[in-house]
Design an enzyme around this catalytic site. Structure first.
Site, PDB file in Angstrom:
ATOM      1  N   TRP A   1     -13.917  42.585 -10.252  1.00  0.00           N
ATOM      2  CA  TRP A   1     -12.805  42.032  -9.499  1.00  0.00           C
ATOM      3  C   TRP A   1     -13.125  42.133  -8.014  1.00  0.00           C
ATOM      4  O   TRP A   1     -13.622  43.142  -7.552  1.00  0.00           O
ATOM      5  CB  TRP A   1     -11.534  42.832  -9.814  1.00  0.00           C
ATOM      6  CG  TRP A   1     -10.265  42.118  -9.424  1.00  0.00           C
ATOM      7  CD1 TRP A   1      -9.596  42.246  -8.252  1.00  0.00           C
ATOM      8  CD2 TRP A   1      -9.517  41.202 -10.220  1.00  0.00           C
ATOM      9  NE1 TRP A   1      -8.478  41.473  -8.239  1.00  0.00           N
ATOM     10  CE2 TRP A   1      -8.395  40.808  -9.447  1.00  0.00           C
ATOM     11  CE3 TRP A   1      -9.678  40.670 -11.500  1.00  0.00           C
ATOM     12  CZ2 TRP A   1      -7.437  39.909  -9.924  1.00  0.00           C
ATOM     13  CZ3 TRP A   1      -8.734  39.785 -11.967  1.00  0.00           C
ATOM     14  CH2 TRP A   1      -7.629  39.404 -11.187  1.00  0.00           C
TER      15      TRP A   1
ATOM     16  N   TRP B   1      -9.318  49.380 -13.209  1.00  0.00           N
ATOM     17  CA  TRP B   1      -8.672  50.183 -14.249  1.00  0.00           C
ATOM     18  C   TRP B   1      -9.676  50.715 -15.261  1.00  0.00           C
ATOM     19  O   TRP B   1      -9.511  51.815 -15.800  1.00  0.00           O
ATOM     20  CB  TRP B   1      -7.599  49.338 -14.949  1.00  0.00           C
ATOM     21  CG  TRP B   1      -6.832  50.071 -16.001  1.00  0.00           C
ATOM     22  CD1 TRP B   1      -6.996  50.002 -17.351  1.00  0.00           C
ATOM     23  CD2 TRP B   1      -5.755  50.987 -15.782  1.00  0.00           C
ATOM     24  NE1 TRP B   1      -6.104  50.800 -18.012  1.00  0.00           N
ATOM     25  CE2 TRP B   1      -5.320  51.427 -17.050  1.00  0.00           C
ATOM     26  CE3 TRP B   1      -5.113  51.477 -14.646  1.00  0.00           C
ATOM     27  CZ2 TRP B   1      -4.271  52.338 -17.213  1.00  0.00           C
ATOM     28  CZ3 TRP B   1      -4.080  52.382 -14.800  1.00  0.00           C
ATOM     29  CH2 TRP B   1      -3.669  52.803 -16.072  1.00  0.00           C
ATOM     30  N   GLU B   2     -10.731  49.950 -15.511  1.00  0.00           N
ATOM     31  CA  GLU B   2     -11.717  50.340 -16.523  1.00  0.00           C
ATOM     32  C   GLU B   2     -12.801  51.275 -15.977  1.00  0.00           C
ATOM     33  O   GLU B   2     -13.629  51.773 -16.739  1.00  0.00           O
ATOM     34  CB  GLU B   2     -12.395  49.091 -17.094  1.00  0.00           C
ATOM     35  CG  GLU B   2     -11.497  48.214 -17.963  1.00  0.00           C
ATOM     36  CD  GLU B   2     -10.521  47.377 -17.155  1.00  0.00           C
ATOM     37  OE1 GLU B   2      -9.380  47.161 -17.624  1.00  0.00           O
ATOM     38  OE2 GLU B   2     -10.887  46.941 -16.038  1.00  0.00           O
TER      39      GLU B   2
ATOM     40  N   LEU C   1      -9.425  47.543  -4.417  1.00  0.00           N
ATOM     41  CA  LEU C   1      -8.023  47.306  -4.736  1.00  0.00           C
ATOM     42  C   LEU C   1      -7.308  46.849  -3.468  1.00  0.00           C
ATOM     43  O   LEU C   1      -7.443  47.478  -2.414  1.00  0.00           O
ATOM     44  CB  LEU C   1      -7.370  48.587  -5.260  1.00  0.00           C
ATOM     45  CG  LEU C   1      -7.860  49.077  -6.632  1.00  0.00           C
ATOM     46  CD1 LEU C   1      -7.306  50.472  -6.908  1.00  0.00           C
ATOM     47  CD2 LEU C   1      -7.439  48.117  -7.728  1.00  0.00           C
TER      48      LEU C   1
ATOM     49  N   GLU D   1       2.336  42.252  -3.865  1.00  0.00           N
ATOM     50  CA  GLU D   1       3.780  42.258  -3.651  1.00  0.00           C
ATOM     51  C   GLU D   1       4.519  43.221  -4.571  1.00  0.00           C
ATOM     52  O   GLU D   1       5.710  43.453  -4.401  1.00  0.00           O
ATOM     53  CB  GLU D   1       4.334  40.844  -3.836  1.00  0.00           C
ATOM     54  CG  GLU D   1       3.775  39.830  -2.831  1.00  0.00           C
ATOM     55  CD  GLU D   1       4.308  38.438  -3.063  1.00  0.00           C
ATOM     56  OE1 GLU D   1       5.020  38.243  -4.077  1.00  0.00           O
ATOM     57  OE2 GLU D   1       4.033  37.549  -2.241  1.00  0.00           O
ATOM     58  N   THR D   2       3.806  43.806  -5.562  1.00  0.00           N
ATOM     59  CA  THR D   2       4.455  44.712  -6.503  1.00  0.00           C
ATOM     60  C   THR D   2       3.843  46.108  -6.398  1.00  0.00           C
ATOM     61  O   THR D   2       2.945  46.348  -5.586  1.00  0.00           O
ATOM     62  CB  THR D   2       4.278  44.198  -7.949  1.00  0.00           C
ATOM     63  OG1 THR D   2       2.895  44.331  -8.337  1.00  0.00           O
ATOM     64  CG2 THR D   2       4.679  42.737  -8.060  1.00  0.00           C
TER      65      THR D   2
ATOM     66  N   HIS E   1       2.013  47.435  -8.602  1.00  0.00           N
ATOM     67  CA  HIS E   1       0.814  47.466  -9.442  1.00  0.00           C
ATOM     68  C   HIS E   1      -0.344  48.161  -8.724  1.00  0.00           C
ATOM     69  O   HIS E   1      -1.091  48.941  -9.327  1.00  0.00           O
ATOM     70  CB  HIS E   1       0.418  46.025  -9.797  1.00  0.00           C
ATOM     71  CG  HIS E   1      -0.635  45.919 -10.846  1.00  0.00           C
ATOM     72  ND1 HIS E   1      -0.468  46.383 -12.125  1.00  0.00           N
ATOM     73  CD2 HIS E   1      -1.884  45.379 -10.803  1.00  0.00           C
ATOM     74  CE1 HIS E   1      -1.560  46.147 -12.834  1.00  0.00           C
ATOM     75  NE2 HIS E   1      -2.433  45.546 -12.051  1.00  0.00           N
TER      76      HIS E   1
ATOM     77  N   ARG F   1     -14.242  46.691   5.313  1.00  0.00           N
ATOM     78  CA  ARG F   1     -14.730  47.964   4.787  1.00  0.00           C
ATOM     79  C   ARG F   1     -15.748  47.813   3.675  1.00  0.00           C
ATOM     80  O   ARG F   1     -16.293  48.795   3.184  1.00  0.00           O
ATOM     81  CB  ARG F   1     -13.540  48.810   4.313  1.00  0.00           C
ATOM     82  CG  ARG F   1     -12.766  49.400   5.461  1.00  0.00           C
ATOM     83  CD  ARG F   1     -11.349  49.793   5.100  1.00  0.00           C
ATOM     84  NE  ARG F   1     -10.679  50.437   6.226  1.00  0.00           N
ATOM     85  CZ  ARG F   1     -10.196  49.797   7.294  1.00  0.00           C
ATOM     86  NH1 ARG F   1     -10.310  48.477   7.362  1.00  0.00           N
ATOM     87  NH2 ARG F   1      -9.619  50.461   8.276  1.00  0.00           N
TER      88      ARG F   1
END
Length: 245
Positions: free
Chosen positions: A75, A110-111, A134, A138-139, A141, A180
């Site tokens: 990702w 997550w993995e 990451l 907006e949430t 998560h 970064r």
């Protein structure tokens, strides 16, 4: 502040001997005592000196005996790839053999803890570097994943005694993440050096380096032959095997 056009007046002295002026800028105490005046140029040099002091430094390290794992998320692939290249090149520059750099990828951050756990099970790696990006949305998560991943990686290195280097960026914007991961603020090379240093420390304390058998016996990791002087069949060198799952 209250000085002339090219001067500032120093304010209070904070912890660590730093002085904070009315503008909020920080200067080294030796350059700026409370109530004294400094030039703007001197102020900036002082701020630069303090910023440099915050950077971690490493001695020249020899990673020629180490096996290092890299686990990366796919990702935000472009940012991850930039960090991966920096990590890998730093390992090679520090004499880690190319054949001893093991890489795997997973779909997302997550993995990462589970993949790192798989790599640690074999105990064939001296350190593992985990790379992810990451970016807050907006949430909530973002917070849930960031907290769980970081906690999982810390728990993993404490239980497996394999150093796990946290190379997971937790950024508030895409611009922050880009700066970064691909810019001058990237710490990818530092992560590689940290893996080497911690890998060498682990090896020395577990009796895997020359002259470390005495230290290993003190912490319970010595070989039976260290005590009896007679090698056992299980201690015979194993043929070289590919590292991984």
């Amino acid at each position: 502040g209250g000085g002339g056009k090219d001067e500032m007046v120093c304010g209070f002295v904070g912890a660590g001997g730093a002085s904070v002026g009315q503008s909020g800028a920080v200067a080294v105490r030796s350059r700026c005592e409370p109530g004294s005046r400094v030039t703007v140029g001197g102020w900036r040099r002082a701020r630069g000196a303090l910023a440099m002091a915050k950077e971690v430094s490493f001695d020249e390290l020899d990673g020629s005996t180490l096996r290092i794992g890299i686990v990366r998320s796919r990702w935000n692939a472009e940012m991850i790839e930039a960090m991966r290249k920096d990590v890998r090149q730093t390992l090679l520059d520090s004499k880690v053999p190319e054949a001893n750099i093991v890489e795997v990828s997973v779909p997302g951050s997550w993995e990462l803890p589970l993949a790192a756990r798989y790599m640690s099970i074999t105990q064939k790696l001296d350190a593992i570097i985990v790379l992810g990006v990451l970016v807050k949305g907006e949430t909530t998560h973002f917070e849930a994943i960031a907290d769980s991943v970081c906690r999982g990686l810390m728990d993993l290195q404490m239980s497996s005694i394999v150093p796990v280097v946290l190379g997971v960026l937790t950024c508030l914007s895409e611009e922050q993440a880009a700066a970064r991961s691909t810019g001058s603020k990237s710490h990818a090379a530092d992560w590689a050096m940290t893996a080497i240093e911690m890998g060498l420390l682990r090896a020395s304390q577990m009796g895997k380096t020359a002259g470390s058998s005495a230290a290993a016996k003190l912490v319970g990791f010595g070989m039976l032959s260290d005590v009896t002087g007679v090698p056992t069949p299980k201690e015979a060198p194993e043929p070289s095997k590919k590292i991984g799952f």
